[in-house]
Write a protein that holds these residues in place. Structure first.
Motif, PDB file in Angstrom:
ATOM      1  N   LEU A 142      -0.111  -3.432  17.062  1.00  0.00           N
ATOM      2  CA  LEU A 142      -1.056  -4.309  16.376  1.00  0.00           C
ATOM      3  C   LEU A 142      -1.880  -3.440  15.427  1.00  0.00           C
ATOM      4  N   VAL A 143      -2.010  -3.867  14.188  1.00  0.00           N
ATOM      5  CA  VAL A 143      -2.691  -3.074  13.169  1.00  0.00           C
ATOM      6  C   VAL A 143      -3.992  -3.755  12.785  1.00  0.00           C
ATOM      7  N   ILE A 185       5.267 -11.362  14.791  1.00  0.00           N
ATOM      8  CA  ILE A 185       5.237 -11.457  16.252  1.00  0.00           C
ATOM      9  C   ILE A 185       4.439 -12.656  16.743  1.00  0.00           C
ATOM     10  N   PHE A 186       3.616 -13.262  15.862  1.00  0.00           N
ATOM     11  CA  PHE A 186       2.819 -14.412  16.261  1.00  0.00           C
ATOM     12  C   PHE A 186       3.471 -15.735  15.878  1.00  0.00           C
ATOM     13  N   ALA A 220      -0.003  -6.119   7.689  1.00  0.00           N
ATOM     14  CA  ALA A 220       0.271  -4.749   8.130  1.00  0.00           C
ATOM     15  C   ALA A 220       0.957  -4.738   9.493  1.00  0.00           C
ATOM     16  N   THR A 221       0.592  -5.667  10.383  1.00  0.00           N
ATOM     17  CA  THR A 221       1.254  -5.763  11.678  1.00  0.00           C
ATOM     18  C   THR A 221       2.710  -6.179  11.514  1.00  0.00           C
ATOM     19  N   ARG A 222       2.965  -7.095  10.572  1.00  0.00           N
ATOM     20  CA  ARG A 222       4.348  -7.501  10.326  1.00  0.00           C
ATOM     21  C   ARG A 222       5.165  -6.325   9.792  1.00  0.00           C
ATOM     22  N   ALA A 223       4.568  -5.516   8.904  1.00  0.00           N
ATOM     23  CA  ALA A 223       5.282  -4.347   8.376  1.00  0.00           C
ATOM     24  C   ALA A 223       5.553  -3.321   9.478  1.00  0.00           C
ATOM     25  N   ALA A 224       4.578  -3.133  10.390  1.00  0.00           N
ATOM     26  CA  ALA A 224       4.776  -2.181  11.491  1.00  0.00           C
ATOM     27  C   ALA A 224       5.842  -2.651  12.465  1.00  0.00           C
ATOM     28  N   ASN A 225       6.109  -3.961  12.505  1.00  0.00           N
ATOM     29  CA  ASN A 225       7.141  -4.522  13.373  1.00  0.00           C
ATOM     30  C   ASN A 225       8.421  -4.832  12.602  1.00  0.00           C
TER      31      ASN A 225
END
Length: 371
Positions: free
Chosen positions: A342-343, A327-328, A317-322
């Motif tokens: 961050l989700v 990002i890691f 979900a964090t990758r989709a939001a970015n």
């Protein structure tokens, strides 16, 4: 983005938004107000809305021409006069989902510190306690051994000096009495057994210390409980909008927003979610304050729920939001700064009460209290 407090009896803030690009930009500016405060004045075009719980935010929808800037302003009525108030602001894309940039400022009337260091005193640190116990055991064993040797010498000297004849005269070592006395043997453990026991206890103490250290390394395993100790730096705690620095990164949490219970679905880019799960998105600023590139990991970023439960970052979900960017995946270059979402996928109706952010396994990290 730039936020600055004004020198005024009541909390007031100036927010400058600047478009440095070559094309017009539609943006949504959101200012998170401290818990318990309410706006008394808002610059033209802004409106106050509830952000959930006791927090309030002020929102502006702007269209900035290329290479232009605008200044916004708010004034607050605080529930505790004279206390410092931090009010971060972020400029988002037109739909309000991804941050362009964020800034923060603290209006301070009494010079109160914005963050407190929660370093435990030395006598409450586990390594210090274990080392002190080991030294105490070794000193006790050594004193017991010395005392037994001296006592044995005194008893032997007294037995040799005691006369064994019927007249009660004091004699010499030779010749020995014809009928030796029956000596009672004290059932005491030999010295080697005491020393061996002390060595075993010391080995147990060292093993316990190693096991405690291993638990700190196990933070990568999300099935284990989080640790409260740390090996590098001091744990720092603060509110939303305050920059908090640990060993390698400076973290600033600008805002947290959560969807409705049951709104988290696998189709929104996240992993498997519970039936009543929802996504909570934190807008976080991360700055590498070291002179080297630093990696960081999604599993070390945690949201704590009521009752002590916690969840790590929902990396899909964090990758989709970015916009599909992991990002890691790559280390942060020295001196760089990022503002990113961050989700976290949580269950139940209660939002996270605290965020724990850290650069590495051995870092003390920072803890941010949610309003």
């Amino acid at each position: 983005m730039a936020v600055a407090p004004e020198s005024s009896p009541a909390p007031r803030y100036r927010i400058q938004v600047r478009n440095v690009g070559n094309a017009p930009v539609d943006t949504t500016v959101r200012q998170e107000l401290p818990a318990g405060s309410s706006p008394t004045a808002i610059s033209a075009g802004g409106r106050s809305t509830s952000a959930g719980g006791s927090s309030t935010e002020v929102t502006w929808r702007l269209r900035l021409p290329a290479h232009s800037s605008t200044t916004l302003g708010t004034a607050l009525a605080a529930t505790a006069p004279g206390q410092p108030l931090t009010a971060p602001a972020c400029a988002f894309t037109g739909d309000g989902s991804r941050p362009y940039d964020c800034a923060t400022a603290t209006w301070q009337a009494a010079g109160a510190p914005a963050a407190e260091v929660t370093e435990a005193p030395p006598w409450r640190r586990y390594p210090v306690l274990l080392a002190g116990l080991a030294v105490l055991l070794l000193v006790s064993a050594a004193l017991l051994w010395v005392w037994r040797r001296r006592r044995g010498r005194r008893v032997t000297a007294a037995a040799l000096a005691t006369s064994g004849g019927p007249e009660g005269d004091r004699g010499t070592i030779y010749p020995r009495p014809a009928v030796p006395r029956s000596a009672r043997r004290r059932r005491t453990p030999p010295v080697w057994l005491l020393v061996g026991a002390a060595v075993v206890v010391l080995a147990g103490v060292i093993g316990t210390a190693g096991w405690t250290a291993t638990r700190q390394v196990s933070e990568i395993d999300t099935q284990k409980q989080p640790t409260s100790g740390a090996w590098m730096g001091s744990g720092v705690t603060g509110p939303v909008g305050v920059p908090l620095r640990e060993s390698a990164f400076e973290f600033t949490v600008y805002r947290m927003s959560c969807g409705a219970p049951g709104s988290a679905a696998k189709t929104d880019g996240g992993g498997a979610a519970p039936a009543n799960g929802r996504r909570c998105q934190a807008t976080v600023g991360v700055r590498n304050v070291t002179g080297d590139q630093q990696p960081w990991h999604g599993q070390l970023q945690r949201a704590y729920l009521p009752g002590g439960r916690w969840v790590s970052t929902d990396e899909p979900a964090t990758r989709a939001a970015n916009l599909g960017r992991d990002i890691f995946a790559d280390p942060m270059a020295a001196g760089t700064r990022m503002v990113l979402p961050l989700v976290f996928t949580v269950d139940g109706r209660d939002p996270p009460q605290q965020l724990e952010l850290r650069s590495g396994v051995f870092s003390a990290g920072v803890r941010v209290h949610m309003p």
